[in-house]
Structures are given as C-alpha cells and as structure tokens.
Enzyme design. Structure first.
Site, PDB file in Angstrom:
ATOM      1  N   ASP A   8       1.036  -1.164  -0.044  1.00  0.00           N
ATOM      2  CA  ASP A   8       0.130   0.039   0.158  1.00  0.00           C
ATOM      3  C   ASP A   8       1.113   1.153  -0.001  1.00  0.00           C
ATOM      4  OD1 ASP A   8      -2.377   1.659   0.507  1.00  0.00           O
ATOM      5  OD2 ASP A   8      -1.408   1.801   2.413  1.00  0.00           O
ATOM      6  N   ASP A  10      -0.046   5.130   0.782  1.00  0.00           N
ATOM      7  CA  ASP A  10      -0.065   5.976   1.990  1.00  0.00           C
ATOM      8  C   ASP A  10      -0.135   5.378   3.206  1.00  0.00           C
ATOM      9  OD1 ASP A  10      -0.648   8.350   0.274  1.00  0.00           O
ATOM     10  OD2 ASP A  10      -2.544   7.697  -0.389  1.00  0.00           O
ATOM     11  N   GLY A  45      -7.219   4.413   3.152  1.00  0.00           N
ATOM     12  CA  GLY A  45      -7.511   3.358   2.258  1.00  0.00           C
ATOM     13  C   GLY A  45      -8.831   3.389   1.379  1.00  0.00           C
ATOM     14  N   ARG A  48     -11.651   8.092  -2.624  1.00  0.00           N
ATOM     15  CA  ARG A  48     -11.884   9.932  -2.705  1.00  0.00           C
ATOM     16  C   ARG A  48     -13.549   9.982  -2.414  1.00  0.00           C
ATOM     17  NH1 ARG A  48      -9.882  13.137  -7.160  1.00  0.00           N
ATOM     18  NH2 ARG A  48      -8.018  11.727  -7.004  1.00  0.00           N
ATOM     19  N   SER A 115      -5.005   5.182  -4.345  1.00  0.00           N
ATOM     20  CA  SER A 115      -5.065   6.673  -4.573  1.00  0.00           C
ATOM     21  C   SER A 115      -4.781   6.726  -6.085  1.00  0.00           C
ATOM     22  CB  SER A 115      -3.830   7.348  -3.952  1.00  0.00           C
ATOM     23  OG  SER A 115      -3.735   8.726  -4.455  1.00  0.00           O
ATOM     24  N   ASN A 117      -3.370   9.538  -6.993  1.00  0.00           N
ATOM     25  CA  ASN A 117      -2.325  10.419  -7.105  1.00  0.00           C
ATOM     26  C   ASN A 117      -1.253   9.698  -6.748  1.00  0.00           C
ATOM     27  OD1 ASN A 117      -3.775  12.889  -7.315  1.00  0.00           O
ATOM     28  ND2 ASN A 117      -4.721  12.508  -5.308  1.00  0.00           N
ATOM     29  N   ASP A 169      -1.855  -0.724   6.105  1.00  0.00           N
ATOM     30  CA  ASP A 169      -1.682   0.281   7.086  1.00  0.00           C
ATOM     31  C   ASP A 169      -3.371   0.585   7.651  1.00  0.00           C
ATOM     32  OD1 ASP A 169      -2.357   2.235   5.196  1.00  0.00           O
ATOM     33  OD2 ASP A 169      -2.079   3.624   6.710  1.00  0.00           O
TER      34      ASP A 169
HETATM   35  P1  B16 Z   1      -6.814  10.236  -3.990  1.00  0.00           P
HETATM   36  P2  B16 Z   1      -3.608   3.899  -0.126  1.00  0.00           P
HETATM   37  C1  B16 Z   1      -5.535   5.851  -0.208  1.00  0.00           C
HETATM   38  O1  B16 Z   1      -4.332   5.413  -0.646  1.00  0.00           O
HETATM   39  C2  B16 Z   1      -5.678   6.731   1.223  1.00  0.00           C
HETATM   40  O2  B16 Z   1      -5.207   5.991   2.291  1.00  0.00           O
HETATM   41  C3  B16 Z   1      -6.917   7.204   1.264  1.00  0.00           C
HETATM   42  O3  B16 Z   1      -7.009   8.082   2.537  1.00  0.00           O
HETATM   43  C4  B16 Z   1      -7.588   8.315  -0.057  1.00  0.00           C
HETATM   44  O4  B16 Z   1      -8.652   8.478   0.220  1.00  0.00           O
HETATM   45  C5  B16 Z   1      -7.398   7.497  -1.199  1.00  0.00           C
HETATM   46  O5  B16 Z   1      -5.976   6.554  -1.184  1.00  0.00           O
HETATM   47  C6  B16 Z   1      -7.673   7.751  -2.478  1.00  0.00           C
HETATM   48  O6  B16 Z   1      -6.967   8.882  -2.887  1.00  0.00           O
HETATM   49  O7  B16 Z   1      -7.740  10.988  -3.391  1.00  0.00           O
HETATM   50  O8  B16 Z   1      -5.530  10.623  -3.873  1.00  0.00           O
HETATM   51  O9  B16 Z   1      -7.194   9.383  -5.158  1.00  0.00           O
HETATM   52  O10 B16 Z   1      -3.254   4.053   1.281  1.00  0.00           O
HETATM   53  O11 B16 Z   1      -4.548   2.964  -0.556  1.00  0.00           O
HETATM   54  O12 B16 Z   1      -2.234   4.125  -0.827  1.00  0.00           O
HETATM   55 MG    MG Z   2      -2.922   3.299   3.461  1.00  0.00          MG
END
Ligand code: B16
Ligand code: MG
Length: 211
Positions: A8, A10, A45, A48, A115, A117, A169
């Site tokens: 993962d 973030d 996780g 959005r 994400s 991003n 996480d």
């Molecule tokens: P984005 P991961 C997740 O990343 C984040 O933990 C979560 O808080 C967020 O809403 C999600 O990505 C979407 O992110 O808005 O940047 O597309 O933990 O799966 O790496």
């Molecule tokens: Mg995460």
C-alpha cells in the site's frame, strides 16, 4: 514462500495523512461540517468519493451528485497542492533500505494503492521508476475492501495471489488482501484490527517474513 510483495502507498511507503487531513478540513470548514483526526482516520485506504460520504455524515443539507463531484475535486486540488511539499526526505532510510534488500533477495515489488495520485506521490519521493508494477486508483473500478487493486498488482507482476504478500496500514486494505486470497502484513493502525497474518512493529520487520 512469497515471490512478490505488494505495498500500500499512503501510510506504508510514505505518510500523506496530514495532507489528506488538511485538505478535507478545508472543505469541511467551507461546508460548516465538523471534522477531526478521528474522522480522518476512517478515510484511510477508502476511495476519494467514499471519503467524501464519510465527511458528509455530519452535513445536514442535501447535495446533488454533481455537487459532490465538485467538492471532491476541490479537496483533491488542495491536496495536490500540498503534495508539492513532499520530497525525497519523505521516504525514510529504513523503508528505502528494506525495499532495496527485498529486491536483492529477488522479490518483485509492486504498489497497490487506492489513490489516483499514487504516481505523483511516488515521483515526489523519488520512487517513480522503482517498482516492478503500480496498481492504483486509476486502474480499478472498485476500491478497497474490494480486492481488485491487489489482484491487478499480482497480474501486473505475473504472480498468483498465493505468491504475493500485501503490506497494509488500513483495515479496508487487510480485508481486500484476504478477499483476494493473499497473505497480508499489517503495520501502523491496521495492527489493531487483528486480522492480518503478520503484525509489523516496524517496516523492516518484513525482512523477517521475506527471507
Ligand atoms: P486520492 P492508499 C488511499 O491510499 C488513502 O489511504 C485514502 O485516504 C485516500 O482517500 C485514497 O487513497 C484515495 O486517494 O484522493 O489521492 O485518489 O492508502 O490506498 O495508498
Ligand atoms: Mg494506506
């Protein structure tokens, strides 16, 4: 036992929590909605749009789908602006050395992140060309706890699910790994849900599992 490790992003490879928090708080303030760290933790996780629904739990008004899209875009603009503050110092030496060691041991290394991003974040911390595969919010239709993001990562590195170890996480991510038939290691918050095959107290503990 394993041939690939799917990370993962973030909360595992790097920490973007404070930026997610600041961006959601900005939007919540604008809407007059209460928002705190505890609510922010529930967004870990989660996609959005699903995150927006959680933020809106305390919102009394009604929003159209188009307005929701606008607000989630606004949050993302603020968030992306904040991500510009990240650089290679946001990648810890421990994480980098552990990844390098796993690579030396012959493991394929992939990202499995909700994400959209992920690519930008990896670029900011200097890992844009590091991983063997990146599965992220841009190549999936269902977010964690659905296993899609991890199954795609396994497919990208050409390994069966049983050959992959997922490092997560978030509870949603542990559930996703399990549903996908993968073993998983929890780190950080996810340790508390007690659902993983391994609980890590620090990132380099992976080296004890992937020998
Ligand atoms: P984005 P991961 C997740 O990343 C984040 O933990 C979560 O808080 C967020 O809403 C999600 O990505 C979407 O992110 O808005 O940047 O597309 O933990 O799966 O790496
Ligand atoms: Mg995460």
């Amino acid at each position: 036992k394993y041939e690939a490790v799917i990370f993962d992003l973030d909360g595992v490879i790097c920490h973007t929590d404070k930026y997610h928090f600041a961006a959601w708080k900005c939007l919540a303030d604008k809407l007059g909605v209460y928002f705190d760290e505890q609510i922010n933790n529930r967004l870990r996780g989660v996609s959005r749009m699903e995150s927006l629904e959680i933020v809106l739990e305390n919102f009394s008004g009604k929003l159209t789908e188009q307005q929701k899209l606008q607000y989630s875009n606004q949050k993302n603009e603020i968030y992306c602006d904040l991500l510009k503050n990240m650089d290679s110092s946001d990648l810890s030496i421990e994480v980098k050395q552990t990844l390098d060691q796993l690579r030396r041991r012959g493991y394929l290394l992939a990202i499995g992140s909700s994400s959209k991003n992920a690519g930008f974040i990896l670029k900011q911390i200097g890992l844009e060309n590091y991983f063997d595969a990146i599965s992220d919010g841009n190549n999936i239709t269902k977010s964690k706890p659905d296993p899609e993001v991890f199954l795609m990562a396994a497919k990208f590195v050409n390994k069966a699910a049983e050959m992959c170890l997922v490092v997560e996480d978030a509870k949603a991510g542990i559930e996703a790994a399990r549903k996908g038939g993968m073993d998983c290691a929890a780190i950080g918050d996810a340790v508390n849900c007690n659902m993983a095959d391994y609980n890590l107290s620090k990132f380099s503990d992976i080296l004890g599992i992937c020998e």
